[in-house]
Design a protein around this motif. Structure first.
Motif, PDB file in Angstrom:
ATOM      1  N   ASP A  29       0.828  -1.207   0.000  1.00  0.00           N
ATOM      2  CA  ASP A  29       0.000   0.000   0.000  1.00  0.00           C
ATOM      3  C   ASP A  29       0.865   1.260   0.000  1.00  0.00           C
ATOM      4  N   HIS A  30       2.119   1.123   0.424  1.00  0.00           N
ATOM      5  CA  HIS A  30       3.060   2.255   0.446  1.00  0.00           C
ATOM      6  C   HIS A  30       4.085   2.159  -0.674  1.00  0.00           C
ATOM      7  N   LYS A  31       3.806   1.286  -1.643  1.00  0.00           N
ATOM      8  CA  LYS A  31       4.675   1.080  -2.813  1.00  0.00           C
ATOM      9  C   LYS A  31       6.072   0.607  -2.417  1.00  0.00           C
ATOM     10  N   LEU A  32       6.115  -0.224  -1.381  1.00  0.00           N
ATOM     11  CA  LEU A  32       7.363  -0.847  -0.935  1.00  0.00           C
ATOM     12  C   LEU A  32       7.159  -2.357  -0.893  1.00  0.00           C
ATOM     13  N   THR A  33       8.250  -3.084  -1.077  1.00  0.00           N
ATOM     14  CA  THR A  33       8.180  -4.526  -0.868  1.00  0.00           C
ATOM     15  C   THR A  33       8.367  -4.798   0.623  1.00  0.00           C
ATOM     16  N   LEU A  34       8.026  -5.996   1.035  1.00  0.00           N
ATOM     17  CA  LEU A  34       8.214  -6.357   2.435  1.00  0.00           C
ATOM     18  C   LEU A  34       9.694  -6.277   2.815  1.00  0.00           C
ATOM     19  N   LEU A  35      10.587  -6.723   1.942  1.00  0.00           N
ATOM     20  CA  LEU A  35      12.023  -6.654   2.255  1.00  0.00           C
ATOM     21  C   LEU A  35      12.503  -5.208   2.362  1.00  0.00           C
ATOM     22  N   GLN A  36      11.973  -4.317   1.516  1.00  0.00           N
ATOM     23  CA  GLN A  36      12.334  -2.892   1.631  1.00  0.00           C
ATOM     24  C   GLN A  36      11.846  -2.341   2.966  1.00  0.00           C
ATOM     25  N   PRO A  62      22.716 -11.321  -1.193  1.00  0.00           N
ATOM     26  CA  PRO A  62      23.470 -10.076  -1.407  1.00  0.00           C
ATOM     27  C   PRO A  62      22.995  -9.296  -2.637  1.00  0.00           C
ATOM     28  N   MET A  63      22.655 -10.005  -3.714  1.00  0.00           N
ATOM     29  CA  MET A  63      22.198  -9.336  -4.934  1.00  0.00           C
ATOM     30  C   MET A  63      20.850  -8.654  -4.697  1.00  0.00           C
ATOM     31  N   THR A  64      19.952  -9.351  -4.021  1.00  0.00           N
ATOM     32  CA  THR A  64      18.649  -8.765  -3.684  1.00  0.00           C
ATOM     33  C   THR A  64      18.840  -7.544  -2.796  1.00  0.00           C
ATOM     34  N   MET A  65      19.760  -7.662  -1.825  1.00  0.00           N
ATOM     35  CA  MET A  65      20.009  -6.548  -0.907  1.00  0.00           C
ATOM     36  C   MET A  65      20.522  -5.338  -1.660  1.00  0.00           C
ATOM     37  N   SER A  66      21.389  -5.564  -2.642  1.00  0.00           N
ATOM     38  CA  SER A  66      21.904  -4.463  -3.453  1.00  0.00           C
ATOM     39  C   SER A  66      20.758  -3.749  -4.169  1.00  0.00           C
ATOM     40  N   ASP A  67      19.840  -4.521  -4.736  1.00  0.00           N
ATOM     41  CA  ASP A  67      18.678  -3.933  -5.417  1.00  0.00           C
ATOM     42  C   ASP A  67      17.802  -3.154  -4.433  1.00  0.00           C
TER      43      ASP A  67
END
Length: 147
Positions: A29-36, A62-67
Motif C-alpha cells: 500500500d506504500h509502494k514498498l516490498t516487504l524486504l524494503q 546479497p544481490m537482492t540486498m543491493s537492489d
C-alpha cells in the motif's frame, strides 16, 4: 517428536506466514516490498549497517540486498557512506527523508499488533512475549552450534 510439538511448530509457522502476509499487504500500500520495509525498520533502530549485515538479518541474498538499497536510496530513504573499518564496504543508514515513512510503518505495525492480539490480556501478551523470547534464545543457541 510428539503430535503436540508438531502442531505447535505448524502453528508457529502459520502465524509467522500470516503476519508476514499482512505486513506485505501494508508495505505494498506504500509502494514498498516487504524486504524494503524490513530494511527500513532495521535501519530505524539507529545503527548504520553494511549491506551484507542487513541481508543476513532480513534473510535476503546479497544481490537482492543491493537492489533493495538502490531502490531505497533512489526514494531518498537511505544513504550510503564509506565504512571506516573496511574501505571496500559501504555502510547504509536511514536518511532524514525516511522518518515520515518509518513513523507511518510504526503506526501500521502497532495497529496490526492490536488486531493480531485482540482478546489477549496484558498478562497473556507478557507471557507470550516471554515464551517466544525463550524460543528465540534456544534457536540462537542451536544456530551457534552449527557455526
Amino acid at each position: 517428536m510428539s503430535q503436540d510439538a508438531k502442531s505447535l511448530l505448524v502453528l508457529f509457522n502459520d502465524a509467522a506466514r500470516m503476519m508476514r502476509s499482512e505486513f506485505a499487504r501494508a508495505a505494498r500500500d506504500h509502494k514498498l516490498t516487504l524486504l524494503q520495509w524490513r530494511t527500513l525498520g532495521l535501519l530505524a533502530r539507529g545503527e548504520p549497517l553494511t549491506q551484507s549485515a542487513i541481508a543476513q538479518r532480513i534473510e535476503a541474498s546479497p544481490m537482492t540486498m543491493s537492489d533493495i538499497v538502490n531502490r531505497l536510496e533512489s526514494l531518498g530513504y537511505v544513504l550510503r557512506e564509506a565504512d571506516p573499518a573496511d574501505s571496500r564496504a559501504k555502510l547504509v543508514r536511514l536518511a532524514p527523508g525516511a522518518h515520515p515513512i518509518v513513523e507511518e510503518m510504526r503506526a501500521i505495525a502497532q495497529d496490526l499488533s492490536g488486531r493480531i492480539f485482540a482478546g489477549f490480556s496484558d498478562t497473556d501478551r507478557a507471557t507470550l512475549e516471554a515464551l517466544l523470547g525463550r524460543v528465540v534464545i534456544n534457536l540462537e543457541s542451536l544456530a551457534a552450534t552449527h557455526d
